[in-house]
Design an enzyme around this catalytic site. Sequence first.
Site, PDB file in Angstrom:
ATOM      1  N   LYS A 112       8.702  -6.239   6.231  1.00  0.00           N
ATOM      2  CA  LYS A 112       8.350  -7.976   5.916  1.00  0.00           C
ATOM      3  C   LYS A 112       9.579  -8.538   6.166  1.00  0.00           C
ATOM      4  O   LYS A 112       9.413  -9.752   6.483  1.00  0.00           O
ATOM      5  CB  LYS A 112       8.324  -7.765   4.339  1.00  0.00           C
ATOM      6  CG  LYS A 112       6.840  -7.251   3.741  1.00  0.00           C
ATOM      7  CD  LYS A 112       6.498  -7.507   2.302  1.00  0.00           C
ATOM      8  CE  LYS A 112       5.454  -6.894   1.910  1.00  0.00           C
ATOM      9  NZ  LYS A 112       5.028  -6.814   0.381  1.00  0.00           N
ATOM     10  N   LYS A 195      -2.819  -0.985   9.511  1.00  0.00           N
ATOM     11  CA  LYS A 195      -3.439  -1.084   8.118  1.00  0.00           C
ATOM     12  C   LYS A 195      -4.003  -2.411   7.802  1.00  0.00           C
ATOM     13  O   LYS A 195      -3.513  -3.375   8.196  1.00  0.00           O
ATOM     14  CB  LYS A 195      -2.589  -0.619   6.983  1.00  0.00           C
ATOM     15  CG  LYS A 195      -1.628  -1.558   6.607  1.00  0.00           C
ATOM     16  CD  LYS A 195      -1.035  -1.322   5.131  1.00  0.00           C
ATOM     17  CE  LYS A 195       0.019  -2.379   4.800  1.00  0.00           C
ATOM     18  NZ  LYS A 195       0.720  -2.337   3.820  1.00  0.00           N
ATOM     19  N   LYS A 198      -3.447  -8.286   4.022  1.00  0.00           N
ATOM     20  CA  LYS A 198      -3.677  -9.769   3.755  1.00  0.00           C
ATOM     21  C   LYS A 198      -2.552 -10.482   4.577  1.00  0.00           C
ATOM     22  O   LYS A 198      -2.873 -11.621   5.075  1.00  0.00           O
ATOM     23  CB  LYS A 198      -3.560 -10.246   2.258  1.00  0.00           C
ATOM     24  CG  LYS A 198      -2.364  -9.801   1.829  1.00  0.00           C
ATOM     25  CD  LYS A 198      -2.294  -9.767   0.098  1.00  0.00           C
ATOM     26  CE  LYS A 198      -1.031  -9.301  -0.221  1.00  0.00           C
ATOM     27  NZ  LYS A 198      -1.003  -8.072  -1.213  1.00  0.00           N
TER      28      LYS A 198
HETATM   29  P1  TYM Z   1      -0.521  -4.054  -3.142  1.00  0.00           P
HETATM   30  O1  TYM Z   1      -0.902  -5.200  -3.928  1.00  0.00           O
HETATM   31  O2  TYM Z   1      -0.185  -4.350  -1.580  1.00  0.00           O
HETATM   32  O3  TYM Z   1      -1.846  -3.362  -2.809  1.00  0.00           O
HETATM   33  C1  TYM Z   1      -2.572  -2.523  -3.789  1.00  0.00           C
HETATM   34  C2  TYM Z   1      -2.952  -1.388  -3.616  1.00  0.00           C
HETATM   35  O4  TYM Z   1      -3.754  -1.366  -2.611  1.00  0.00           O
HETATM   36  C3  TYM Z   1      -3.663  -0.343  -1.546  1.00  0.00           C
HETATM   37  N1  TYM Z   1      -3.798  -0.743  -0.311  1.00  0.00           N
HETATM   38  C4  TYM Z   1      -4.446   0.119   0.757  1.00  0.00           C
HETATM   39  N2  TYM Z   1      -5.048   1.139   0.727  1.00  0.00           N
HETATM   40  C5  TYM Z   1      -5.712   1.603   1.711  1.00  0.00           C
HETATM   41  N3  TYM Z   1      -5.743   0.738   2.805  1.00  0.00           N
HETATM   42  C6  TYM Z   1      -5.151  -0.093   3.067  1.00  0.00           C
HETATM   43  N4  TYM Z   1      -5.391  -0.884   4.157  1.00  0.00           N
HETATM   44  C7  TYM Z   1      -4.441  -0.622   1.819  1.00  0.00           C
HETATM   45  N5  TYM Z   1      -3.740  -1.979   1.725  1.00  0.00           N
HETATM   46  C8  TYM Z   1      -3.583  -1.778   0.451  1.00  0.00           C
HETATM   47  C9  TYM Z   1      -1.780  -0.039  -2.012  1.00  0.00           C
HETATM   48  O5  TYM Z   1      -1.462   1.277  -1.539  1.00  0.00           O
HETATM   49  C10 TYM Z   1      -1.887  -0.298  -3.422  1.00  0.00           C
HETATM   50  O6  TYM Z   1      -2.033   0.868  -3.987  1.00  0.00           O
HETATM   51  N6  TYM Z   1       3.712  -2.477  -4.686  1.00  0.00           N
HETATM   52  C11 TYM Z   1       2.125  -2.683  -4.823  1.00  0.00           C
HETATM   53  C12 TYM Z   1       1.835  -3.085  -6.210  1.00  0.00           C
HETATM   54  C13 TYM Z   1       2.804  -2.263  -7.460  1.00  0.00           C
HETATM   55  C14 TYM Z   1       2.531  -1.115  -8.010  1.00  0.00           C
HETATM   56  C15 TYM Z   1       3.522  -0.822  -9.025  1.00  0.00           C
HETATM   57  C16 TYM Z   1       1.717  -0.122  -7.433  1.00  0.00           C
HETATM   58  C17 TYM Z   1       3.446  -2.943  -8.065  1.00  0.00           C
HETATM   59  N7  TYM Z   1       4.088  -1.980  -9.005  1.00  0.00           N
HETATM   60  C18 TYM Z   1       3.429   0.234  -9.668  1.00  0.00           C
HETATM   61  C19 TYM Z   1       1.573   1.082  -8.302  1.00  0.00           C
HETATM   62  C20 TYM Z   1       2.614   1.345  -9.304  1.00  0.00           C
HETATM   63  C21 TYM Z   1       1.569  -3.425  -3.892  1.00  0.00           C
HETATM   64  O7  TYM Z   1       2.197  -4.315  -3.264  1.00  0.00           O
HETATM   65  O8  TYM Z   1       0.414  -3.178  -3.755  1.00  0.00           O
END
Ligand code: TYM
Length: 330
Positions: A112, A195, A198
């Site tokens: 990022k 992957k 967004k």
């Molecule tokens: P975020 O908001 O980017 O994504 C949310 C969830 O979606 C999954 N994900 C995917 N899974 C499969 N294929 C894809 N292309 C794909 N894109 C996104 C992510 O793995 C995630 O599970 N850091 C985290 C949010 C967070 C969190 C936490 C998660 C904050 N605190 C504590 C678990 C526990 C995030 O940015 O997810």
Amino acid sequence: KPVIFSGMQPSSDSLHLGNYIGALQQWTKMQKDYDAFFCVVNLHAITVPQDPAELAARTRRTAAQYIAAGIDPAKSTLFVQSQVPAHAELAWVLNTLTGFGEASRMTQFKDKSQRNGADAASVGLFTYPILMAADILLYQAASVPVGEDQRQHVELTRDLANRFNSRFGETFVVPEAQIQTGTAKIYDLQNPSAKMSKSAETEAGLIKVLDPANVTRKKIMRAVTDADGEIRFDREAKPGVSNLLTIFSVLGERPVDAIAEEYAGRGYGDLKKGVAEVVEASFAPVRTRTEELLADPAELDRLLAAAAERANEVASRTLAHVYERIGLIR
Ligand code: TYM
């Protein structure tokens, strides 16, 4: 019941297919067997610039999509991160236990910050995984259902929990990532080696839960495939077709082999039509329900406030224990 914790950022108007398959669908299946905490992580979202009015709206939209996709607020604790102050408080403590080099090795930060230039990256973006560790550890979660891209962050969480426990005495449950094989990474339809995200350069390969059916159908029909015309699963040689088969299989609840067999000898156009149908069958009810929920924001806010109260009880208990262990007088 064992505890699970997971979250998503409210950083766009709609969740995408990767979020839905990699996380949300798993969550809805797990919620009956676990004491589940599902969080809209708005403190994480502000690690990159957000428009304030949009952030507020997207926080409610994200919560509404969780419920619309099947998270039951009567079973699971579905809350907004900023409504539970212990997240920021424990994150500070964990910051002091994290090595600078250790944080610098987080690949998501490297990606990022490289994309936007290191000077544009905030210190908050750098410490983002430490706030995530705080999220998880406050609830003594045993398991964290996420997509593949979050594996390294959960590893860091485990390291921090172990470090705290050995330095100050047993305090935290050491959590495990729960990453489903096969579906933990959904790929961009235009660039099936990356992957679905967004923050992709174009939205042509990004399937959004709340987009109208015709927009989604067009994107699927234009998905990148390959030239050999054969419908079979081969991640290396046929990433585009394999991604479509994965999506078809999870949403259609059929094994990949059965789909490949049914479509053998037919064109990619037929396969894509099939994919578009199962996507629409999954998303149409989510869209309708999301709109209904957003039509009554007061009720949604009430649900979120009640959940935050419950989360607060658990989180502040853990935080009090942490402060006591460290010697921070109250
Ligand atoms: P975020 O908001 O980017 O994504 C949310 C969830 O979606 C999954 N994900 C995917 N899974 C499969 N294929 C894809 N292309 C794909 N894109 C996104 C992510 O793995 C995630 O599970 N850091 C985290 C949010 C967070 C969190 C936490 C998660 C904050 N605190 C504590 C678990 C526990 C995030 O940015 O997810």
